[in-house]
Design a protein around this motif. Structure first.
Motif, PDB file in Angstrom:
ATOM      1  N   TYR A 265       0.853  -1.182   0.000  1.00  0.00           N
ATOM      2  CA  TYR A 265       0.000   0.000   0.000  1.00  0.00           C
ATOM      3  C   TYR A 265       0.887   1.230   0.000  1.00  0.00           C
ATOM      4  O   TYR A 265       2.074   1.153   0.307  1.00  0.00           O
TER       5      TYR A 265
ATOM      6  N   THR B   2       0.706   5.375   1.325  1.00  0.00           N
ATOM      7  CA  THR B   2      -0.106   6.285   2.125  1.00  0.00           C
ATOM      8  C   THR B   2       0.632   7.595   2.369  1.00  0.00           C
ATOM      9  O   THR B   2       1.802   7.751   1.988  1.00  0.00           O
TER      10      THR B   2
ATOM     11  N   LYS C 210      -3.719   8.981   5.957  1.00  0.00           N
ATOM     12  CA  LYS C 210      -4.975   9.292   5.288  1.00  0.00           C
ATOM     13  C   LYS C 210      -6.037   8.194   5.406  1.00  0.00           C
ATOM     14  O   LYS C 210      -7.194   8.502   5.718  1.00  0.00           O
ATOM     15  N   PRO C 211      -5.720   6.898   5.135  1.00  0.00           N
ATOM     16  CA  PRO C 211      -6.783   5.887   5.222  1.00  0.00           C
ATOM     17  C   PRO C 211      -7.398   5.767   6.608  1.00  0.00           C
ATOM     18  O   PRO C 211      -8.578   5.469   6.748  1.00  0.00           O
TER      19      PRO C 211
ATOM     20  N   VAL D  37      -9.713   8.764   6.939  1.00  0.00           N
ATOM     21  CA  VAL D  37     -10.930   8.518   6.151  1.00  0.00           C
ATOM     22  C   VAL D  37     -11.881   7.610   6.920  1.00  0.00           C
ATOM     23  O   VAL D  37     -13.093   7.825   6.961  1.00  0.00           O
TER      24      VAL D  37
ATOM     25  N   LYS E  10     -11.604  -3.960  -1.048  1.00  0.00           N
ATOM     26  CA  LYS E  10     -13.008  -3.545  -1.181  1.00  0.00           C
ATOM     27  C   LYS E  10     -13.756  -3.810   0.115  1.00  0.00           C
ATOM     28  O   LYS E  10     -14.566  -2.976   0.563  1.00  0.00           O
TER      29      LYS E  10
ATOM     30  N   LYS F  70     -12.752  -1.223   2.552  1.00  0.00           N
ATOM     31  CA  LYS F  70     -12.883   0.135   1.998  1.00  0.00           C
ATOM     32  C   LYS F  70     -11.539   0.869   1.992  1.00  0.00           C
ATOM     33  O   LYS F  70     -11.438   2.042   2.382  1.00  0.00           O
TER      34      LYS F  70
ATOM     35  N   GLU G   8      -8.785   2.637  -0.019  1.00  0.00           N
ATOM     36  CA  GLU G   8      -8.577   3.328  -1.288  1.00  0.00           C
ATOM     37  C   GLU G   8      -7.259   2.880  -1.891  1.00  0.00           C
ATOM     38  O   GLU G   8      -6.264   2.757  -1.215  1.00  0.00           O
ATOM     39  N   GLN G   9      -7.264   2.628  -3.220  1.00  0.00           N
ATOM     40  CA  GLN G   9      -6.038   2.182  -3.881  1.00  0.00           C
ATOM     41  C   GLN G   9      -5.554   3.219  -4.875  1.00  0.00           C
ATOM     42  O   GLN G   9      -6.297   4.036  -5.333  1.00  0.00           O
TER      43      GLN G   9
END
Length: 258
Positions: A113, A115, A191-192, A195, A252, A255, A257-258
């Protein structure tokens, strides 16, 4: 009589083989995986107290793909790398950013990932609009989690005189409580995670501005520097999950984000 002895011997052989197969099955390698579960959606706990999250599902999927098992344990974030170095754990997966300093101490997998760090404030805050709000003499106070890249950035901002106080805490949840109580003006967080916080508590908090440009980093799984075989398995499993669609399904589900 000979036939009877033959049957007995055949039965004994079957039992021996079955026992051998059972013994082989029981020796499936189990790795201890450490995390810091106050970092949803990557690492958190459910109502039953079980450690869950995107990282947990990803690690279990890698283990299944590579034929080993995992057991999860909770540690403070700044105790994760020392646990690896002291052999008290085998794997760390905790939404951990790859940094030069950490890379000197542990071996990182291929990234899973990317970020960056954002500013989280209370919903009614009109003073802070993003990173540009941290200026000389601003007098702003921020909270961060110990041992994180956010903590490093906050300390640098304080050194530059752009914030007046840095409160370093063991958990993000405690940092949020400081924000809610008005003890700090903002929380710096990936950020994730921000969110996810806004998605569940949007009536209380909001993200202001974009990710800090120089904070964007890869996120990876860590093992001890000399554990090359395990690192190879993790990288191979991660590659397979990305190719067969499992990674996308988990992203997914959580949730991400990619």
């Amino acid at each position: 009589m000979k036939k009877t002895i033959g049957k007995i011997l055949a039965l004994m052989m079957c039992l021996i083989m079955a026992g051998a197969l059972s013994a082989c099955g029981s020796k499936e390698k189990v790795y201890k995986v450490s995390t810091e579960p106050t970092y949803p959606p990557f690492d958190t706990t459910n109502k039953s107290g079980d450690i869950v999250g995107f990282d947990m599902d990803l690690m279990k999927a890698i283990a299944k793909d590579q034929g080993f098992k995992v057991e999860f344990e909770s540690l403070e974030f700044d105790a994760l790398i020392p646990a690896l170095k002291s052999d008290s754990t085998d794997i760390v997966i905790a939404g951990m950013n790859v940094t030069p300093e950490r890379a000197k101490q542990v071996a990182f997998s291929d990234p899973y990932y990317k970020t960056g760090i954002v500013v989280l404030v209370k919903k009614d805050n009109t003073t802070i609009s993003g990173w540009d709000s941290f200026t000389s003499g601003s007098g702003l106070k921020v909270a961060v989690q110990t041992g994180t890249s956010q903590a490093d950035i906050a300390e640098q901002l304080k050194k530059e005189g752009k914030i007046s106080k840095v409160t370093i805490l063991n958990q993000n949840t405690t940092a949020l409580q400081q924000l809610e109580n008005g003890d700090v003006d903002a929380v710096l967080v990936d950020k994730p995670v921000a969110v996810d916080i806004v998605a569940s508590k949007g009536e209380k908090y909001k993200v202001v501005g974009d990710m800090k440009a120089d904070s964007v980093a890869d996120v990876a799984i860590a093992v001890k520097t000399d554990n090359k075989d395990l690192l190879k398995k993790i990288n191979k499993g991660l590659k397979n999950l990305k190719e067969n669609g499992t990674y996308d399904k988990l992203a997914k589900k959580w949730k991400i984000e990619q």
